[in-house]
Structures are given as C-alpha cells and as structure tokens.
Design a protein around this motif. Structure first.
Motif, PDB file in Angstrom:
ATOM      1  N   ILE A 235       0.837  -1.206   0.000  1.00 39.01           N
ATOM      2  CA  ILE A 235       0.000   0.000   0.000  1.00 39.01           C
ATOM      3  C   ILE A 235       0.872   1.256   0.000  1.00 39.01           C
ATOM      4  O   ILE A 235       0.604   2.222  -0.714  1.00 39.01           O
ATOM      5  N   GLY A 236       1.925   1.251   0.820  1.00 38.28           N
ATOM      6  CA  GLY A 236       2.806   2.410   0.914  1.00 38.28           C
ATOM      7  C   GLY A 236       3.809   2.514  -0.214  1.00 38.28           C
ATOM      8  O   GLY A 236       4.569   3.486  -0.272  1.00 38.28           O
ATOM      9  N   ASN A 237       3.826   1.494  -1.077  1.00 38.67           N
ATOM     10  CA  ASN A 237       4.722   1.499  -2.244  1.00 38.67           C
ATOM     11  C   ASN A 237       6.190   1.634  -1.822  1.00 38.67           C
ATOM     12  O   ASN A 237       6.931   2.451  -2.364  1.00 38.67           O
ATOM     13  N   PHE A 238       6.582   0.823  -0.817  1.00 37.66           N
ATOM     14  CA  PHE A 238       7.977   0.813  -0.407  1.00 37.66           C
ATOM     15  C   PHE A 238       8.421  -0.623  -0.139  1.00 37.66           C
ATOM     16  O   PHE A 238       7.594  -1.531   0.007  1.00 37.66           O
ATOM     17  N   GLY A 239       9.713  -0.821  -0.091  1.00 36.44           N
ATOM     18  CA  GLY A 239      10.281  -2.127   0.201  1.00 36.44           C
ATOM     19  C   GLY A 239      11.345  -2.010   1.272  1.00 36.44           C
ATOM     20  O   GLY A 239      11.768  -0.908   1.636  1.00 36.44           O
ATOM     21  N   SER A 240      11.781  -3.145   1.790  1.00 34.76           N
ATOM     22  CA  SER A 240      12.809  -3.145   2.833  1.00 34.76           C
ATOM     23  C   SER A 240      13.874  -4.174   2.498  1.00 34.76           C
ATOM     24  O   SER A 240      13.617  -5.145   1.780  1.00 34.76           O
ATOM     25  N   TRP A 241      15.061  -3.968   3.035  1.00 33.32           N
ATOM     26  CA  TRP A 241      16.174  -4.879   2.801  1.00 33.32           C
ATOM     27  C   TRP A 241      17.070  -4.907   4.032  1.00 33.32           C
ATOM     28  O   TRP A 241      17.048  -4.003   4.856  1.00 33.32           O
ATOM     29  N   GLN A 242      17.826  -5.991   4.165  1.00 33.35           N
ATOM     30  CA  GLN A 242      18.714  -6.169   5.306  1.00 33.35           C
ATOM     31  C   GLN A 242      20.089  -6.597   4.815  1.00 33.35           C
ATOM     32  O   GLN A 242      20.217  -7.320   3.820  1.00 33.35           O
ATOM     33  N   LYS A 249      25.652 -10.879   3.920  1.00 35.98           N
ATOM     34  CA  LYS A 249      24.536 -11.422   3.158  1.00 35.98           C
ATOM     35  C   LYS A 249      23.373 -10.433   3.141  1.00 35.98           C
ATOM     36  O   LYS A 249      23.017  -9.855   4.158  1.00 35.98           O
ATOM     37  N   TYR A 250      22.762 -10.240   1.960  1.00 36.25           N
ATOM     38  CA  TYR A 250      21.615  -9.349   1.781  1.00 36.25           C
ATOM     39  C   TYR A 250      20.315 -10.156   1.817  1.00 36.25           C
ATOM     40  O   TYR A 250      20.284 -11.341   1.442  1.00 36.25           O
ATOM     41  N   THR A 251      19.258  -9.482   2.275  1.00 42.75           N
ATOM     42  CA  THR A 251      17.908 -10.047   2.230  1.00 42.75           C
ATOM     43  C   THR A 251      16.955  -8.958   1.759  1.00 42.75           C
ATOM     44  O   THR A 251      16.949  -7.865   2.314  1.00 42.75           O
ATOM     45  N   LYS A 330      25.194  -7.476  14.261  1.00 40.68           N
ATOM     46  CA  LYS A 330      24.771  -6.201  13.683  1.00 40.68           C
ATOM     47  C   LYS A 330      24.113  -6.441  12.323  1.00 40.68           C
ATOM     48  O   LYS A 330      24.674  -7.106  11.464  1.00 40.68           O
ATOM     49  N   ILE A 331      22.898  -5.869  12.181  1.00 44.79           N
ATOM     50  CA  ILE A 331      22.142  -5.959  10.939  1.00 44.79           C
ATOM     51  C   ILE A 331      21.854  -4.546  10.462  1.00 44.79           C
ATOM     52  O   ILE A 331      21.367  -3.706  11.221  1.00 44.79           O
ATOM     53  N   PHE A 332      22.169  -4.288   9.205  1.00 48.10           N
ATOM     54  CA  PHE A 332      21.818  -2.990   8.615  1.00 48.10           C
ATOM     55  C   PHE A 332      20.458  -3.144   7.959  1.00 48.10           C
ATOM     56  O   PHE A 332      20.264  -3.975   7.073  1.00 48.10           O
ATOM     57  N   ILE A 333      19.483  -2.337   8.440  1.00 45.52           N
ATOM     58  CA  ILE A 333      18.118  -2.398   7.938  1.00 45.52           C
ATOM     59  C   ILE A 333      17.836  -1.140   7.127  1.00 45.52           C
ATOM     60  O   ILE A 333      18.035  -0.024   7.629  1.00 45.52           O
ATOM     61  N   GLY A 334      17.400  -1.321   5.896  1.00 45.52           N
ATOM     62  CA  GLY A 334      17.122  -0.190   5.022  1.00 45.52           C
ATOM     63  C   GLY A 334      15.735  -0.269   4.421  1.00 45.52           C
ATOM     64  O   GLY A 334      15.125  -1.343   4.356  1.00 45.52           O
ATOM     65  N   THR A 335      15.224   0.891   4.039  1.00 46.53           N
ATOM     66  CA  THR A 335      13.929   0.960   3.359  1.00 46.53           C
ATOM     67  C   THR A 335      14.099   1.717   2.043  1.00 46.53           C
ATOM     68  O   THR A 335      14.943   2.609   1.931  1.00 46.53           O
ATOM     69  N   THR A 336      13.282   1.340   1.084  1.00 50.53           N
ATOM     70  CA  THR A 336      13.303   1.978  -0.236  1.00 50.53           C
ATOM     71  C   THR A 336      11.863   2.294  -0.617  1.00 50.53           C
ATOM     72  O   THR A 336      11.018   1.392  -0.635  1.00 50.53           O
TER      73      THR A 336
END
Length: 594
Positions: A235-242, A249-251, A330-336
């Motif tokens: 709905i918000g038209n966004f995604g997330s990644w780790q 390793k990316y997710t 440590k996990i880097f959490i990002g949003t796009t």
C-alpha cells in the motif's frame, strides 16, 4: 531501563538447569560413594567369613599333621605320614592366605605372628618325636615330654585361632553396623535429592510450558505483523532490505523485488544484482551514498533512479541504519520507497507555481494599468466634463445637458469601480502581517471614515466592548468600514439607521453554521434595521460583482462584501449573513481563538 523479573527471564531457566545438573551430579556422587562403601563393606564381610574359614582350615591342617604322625607311631605304617608331609605345604599356603586377608588389620597381624610361632613350635615337636621313633630311641621320658609339650602347643594354637576368629567376628560386627548405618540414611538422602530435583524440573517444565505458550502467541503475532508489514509495503509502495554486517549477506522483502518490476525472490538478493537496475547516471551517486555504511552505521536519505524490468524509469528514496541485537550481531536495515508520484507532483506543482507567478505578474500589470493607465484618461474625462459644465453647460441644449450629466455619473461610477477593484486586489496580495490589536480602536477608526455618512443619515451606532486580537489591523478596519457602510447604505427611507455591534466567545459545536469541531471562536455580530434581503440570497451577496438591487436605486459595485469575505478568510474565519425584507440584516463574523 526496563525491569525484568527473574522468574520471567531466560536466565531463570539457565539457573534451574545448572542447579538440576549439579544436583544430579551430586546424587550420582553420593550414590557412587555409597555403592563404593557398600561394596567395600560387602568385601570386608566376605573377607571376614573367608578369614574364619581359612583359620579353621589352618587348624584342620595342623590336626591332619598330628593325626598322620599319631597313626604312624601306632602302626609303623608310613602311609600315615602322607597327610603329615602334605599338611606342611597346606599349612604354609593357608597361613599365607590368612595373612593376605588380614593385611589391613594390625591386631590380626600380631595374632597371626603368634600363631605362626605356635604352629612352627608344634610342627617342630612333631618332627622331633618322629625323629626319635625313626632312630629307635626308646626314651619313654623324652617321648612323653614331647607329647605333653606338643599337646600344650596344640592347645595354644587352638586358643589363638579361636581368639582370631572372635576378633574377626567383632570386626565383622563393627563393619556390619557401619554397613547398616550407611544403608539407613542413603535412601533418605537419595529420596530428598531426587525430590528436590523433581520439584526444580517441574518448575522448569511449567516455566517452559508457559514460555512455549507465549512463544506460540508471539509467533502468531509476528506472523500477523509480517503479513501486515507486507500489505503496508504494497500500500505504501515501499520495500525493505537487510544486510548482515558479519556475513555480508543481503535479504530483500517481496515488495523490494516488485519495486524493480520483478517477481518476489526471483533472483538472489545482492548488491551486484541490484546495481543492474540502477540508472547509469545515478550509479556513482548510489556508490557514494552507500560506501560508508560499514563505518558510519547509517544511510542518510537520498533519491536515485532505477530502470525497472519493463524499462520504466522510477524514482526511489533510500535510507537505513544499523540495529544491534542481544547477540552483538549487527544488521543494517534499510527501506526503499517509490517517490515517482511525489516527483511528478512536485514537477506539476512547479509548473503551476510558474503559471501562478505568471498570472500574478499579469494581475500586477492589470493593477498598474487600473491604477495608472485607466485612471489617467478617466481623470482627463472628468477634467473636460468639469470645464464643459463650468463654461459651456448653459449653452447646451437640454438634451446635451442631460448627456453631460449622464457622462459625469458614469465617470463617477467608473472611479468607484476602479477603487473597489484595487481594494479587492490589495486584499488578495497584501502580506498577512498579524499584530495584537484592540478591535475597539479599529472600530473607532472605521467610524471616523464613515463620519459624514453617519451624520447625513442620523445613524446610531451601538457598540459592545470588543477584545484585543492578533489580526491584520488595516484589513479588520476595512471589514468594519464595509459592513457598517453597507448597513448605512441600505437603510429604510425616513427611518434613521441603527447599527448594533456585539461580541461573545463561543464554541463551534454550539453554533448553527460552524463545523462541529469543539473549537473556540470570537463571534462579532453586526445587525441593522435596514431594508434587509431575502434569505435565499444570503450566500450570493458575498460573490464578486453580485448586486441584489438596481444600480439606479443604490450606489455600489458589488465588491464590498466580497472584500469582507476575503478578509475573514485571510484570518481563517467564517462570515455569514441573515436577512429579512423590510426588517433588517445581520452579519456574523467568526474568528478562531488562537
């Protein structure tokens, strides 16, 4: 810091587990110790019985030697000497066994040494008697003496063995008591330790069962939260990644793939794969903003373009930060987020702003023309008409004089119209500089501007005390001028106008026309006893150039009340009108309480 009760923390289970393991080891040690004691006691008991048997056997061997010698002496048959000779070896072997079995008893070792002496002495006497007989020495006295001493030696042996047996039985009884004592408290100790262990295990089981229920509920909640998050991303038209900073390793979330125009999890998440979708002109920008993730532990928001799988160019905005878990992982959490629509709206807004700016320039040009170019010929017309009336008016025909009078009236109306348009324009364009102002002062200034009209109409102005408000002073003064002037203009012929101005502070939900928001408003009422109007025209009178009466009946351009509405809107308020033909009109102004 959040307080965590011990019995609700994972540490409690660890403590219970450690205590339980320690108790089990303790029980095992106690059990091993007691089994060892029991085994030793059992060994000691068996040894005691074996010592007694071996002592009796040793005595039996000595008796066999004595019996074999006596048989030989009586029968002279050497076959009787076989037991005699074999008993010596048996005595030696039996004695050695007894010595081994009683090696841990000093008392028995001492007794055993005396017994060895007595047995050796008895065997010596047997050998001596046998020697005398074999040498045919018929010394009855010597034989009798050997027999007597041998008998005494045999009695001593018997007594010594019996004493050793008694001693061994006493030692056996002591060891039996020790064994019984150990057997008495060992089950109780084991029972108590097992009971404590069972209680601790039961507590741990109950706690783990509660934790399992809580874990199931948490899993269900997390499952719902994950689904909600997935829907929110769509709905918000966004995604997330780790990005796992330990493993690199990316997710990607499912919607992160959709932003790229791909099916969820259609390729392995990674920087290289994602870079394939970056617009060539923005790859350097992406590298610049993401290269310091490991050192700065955050990603400042930045915008870049991608080329979706279907070839469409979209604008994305990325941000993120590092999250450290309890395991120091440590996990880097990002949003796009896809902001293409925002960019398009911004471009459209800029275009409209440019259009508005162009319109404002045109309006400014119009105002300039209205205030200069239009007024200049109007002033010349007024000048020439004035000169014509002064010098040649009487020379004109009656129709010519009528034409001149009509021209003069039209120029006056044109002058008023231009002034009103300029006033309306200034109301729209003037900077809204609010000041804390006493409305009573503004009202008095308005009365001064209308003094001549008030005097000409014999008007009565009744004023209630007004408050001090944060307003645009000259606009509120113009508001009073227009509303009072309107009441004076539309008064009934032959009846002096009465204008009454009142004030009150009200709540919006208690007023008929205000929205039901429970906000407080300053309410200013202006009522008169003029000609009034029909209520169906209450909204139309605020429309620009709208007039309810013929221009020949009442002077005006239809702009004054439109200016009033604009002034009230500039103050984020409301204005309403109520009228009744032949009775009068009422104008109500609502200004919000800050």
């Amino acid at each position: 810091m959040e307080h965590i009760q011990l019995h609700k923390s994972p540490l409690f289970l660890k403590i219970i587990f450690i205590i339980s393991v320690a108790i089990i080891f303790f029980i095992g040690a106690i059990t091993f110790k007691h089994i060892t004691v029991l085994k030793k006691s059992s060994t000691w008991i068996a040894q005691s019985y074996e010592v007694n048997i071996e002592l009796e056997r040793l005595l039996s061997y000595v008796k066999d030697a004595e019996t074999g010698q006596r048989g030989y002496l009586l029968s002279k048959d050497k076959n009787f000497l076989t037991p005699y000779y074999s008993s010596k070896q048996r005595i030696k072997k039996s004695y050695k066994r007894v010595a081994e079995l009683t090696s841990n008893s000093r008392t028995q070792q001492r007794n055993l040494k005396r017994l060895q002496y007595l047995i050796s002495r008895r065997l010596n006497f047997l050998s001596k008697t046998l020697y005398l007989v074999e040498q045919e020495v018929n010394d009855e006295k010597a034989l009798a003496e050997n027999s007597t001493i041998g008998k005494l030696a045999m009695d001593s042996i018997r007594t010594e063995i019996e004493g050793m047996i008694v001693t061994q039985k006493s030692l056996l009884r002591y060891r039996q008591q020790d064994y019984n004592s150990t057997m008495n408290y060992t089950p109780l100790l084991i029972y108590l330790t097992l009971l404590i262990t069972l209680i601790l295990i039961t507590i741990a089981f109950i706690k783990m069962n509660k934790d399992l229920v809580l874990l199931r509920n948490t899993i269900n909640t997390l499952s719902v939260a994950i689904e909600v998050n997935k829907l929110s991303e769509i709905i918000g038209n966004f995604g997330s990644w780790q990005l796992n900073l330990e493993t690199g390793k990316y997710t990607f979330s499912d919607n992160q793939y959709r932003l790229l125009g791909c099916e969820p999890q259609s390729f392995e998440a990674g920087r290289e794969e994602y870079a394939k979708f970056i617009h060539p002109d923005d790859k350097e920008l992406l590298d610049k903003n993401t290269k310091n993730i490991l050192t700065h532990n955050d990603l400042h928001p930045f915008t870049y373009r991608i080329i979706r799988k279907d070839g469409e160019v979209r604008y994305l905005k990325g941000t993120g930060e590092v999250v450290t878990f309890s395991s120091d992982n440590k996990i880097f959490i990002g949003t796009t987020r896809d902001i293409t629509s925002d960019i398009d709206d911004k471009i459209l807004t800029e275009e409209r702003n440019r259009e508005l700016e162009s319109n404002n320039k045109e309006l400014s040009a119009f105002n300039y023309i209205a205030s200069h170019d239009l007024q200049e010929p109007l002033r010349k017309i007024e000048t020439f008409i004035s000169r014509l009336i002064t010098k040649d008016f009487n020379n004109l025909s009656p129709s010519g004089q009528q034409y001149v009078s009509n021209i003069q009236k039209s120029t006056n109306r044109m002058r008023v119209l231009i002034d009103d348009l300029l006033q309306f324009s200034r109301t729209n364009r003037t900077e809204k500089n609010f000041e804390e102002t006493d409305l009573n002062t503004l009202l008095e200034n308005a009365k001064q501007d209308l003094a001549q009209t008030i005097e000409d109409t014999n008007a009565i102005i009744k004023i209630n005390n007004l408050p001090v408000l944060d307003v645009i002073p000259f606009q509120i003064q113009q508001l009073f001028i227009n509303l009072i002037g309107n009441s004076l203009k539309y008064h009934r012929q032959g009846i002096p106008p009465i204008v009454e101005i009142t004030y009150a502070e009200v709540i919006s939900n208690e007023e008929e026309f205000l929205p039901d928001t429970y906000h407080n408003y300053h309410k200013i009422n202006i009522t008169d006893n003029g000609i009034g109007f029909e209520q169906k025209y209450a909204k139309n009178i605020f429309v620009l150039f709208n007039r309810l009466h013929n221009k020949n009946e009442y002077k005006g351009t239809g702009i004054g009340l439109a200016i009033c509405k604009k002034i009230v809107e500039n103050h984020k308020g409301f204005i309403f009108a109520k009228g009744q033909t032949g009775v009068g009109s009422e104008f109500t102004v609502y200004l919000p309480v800050e």
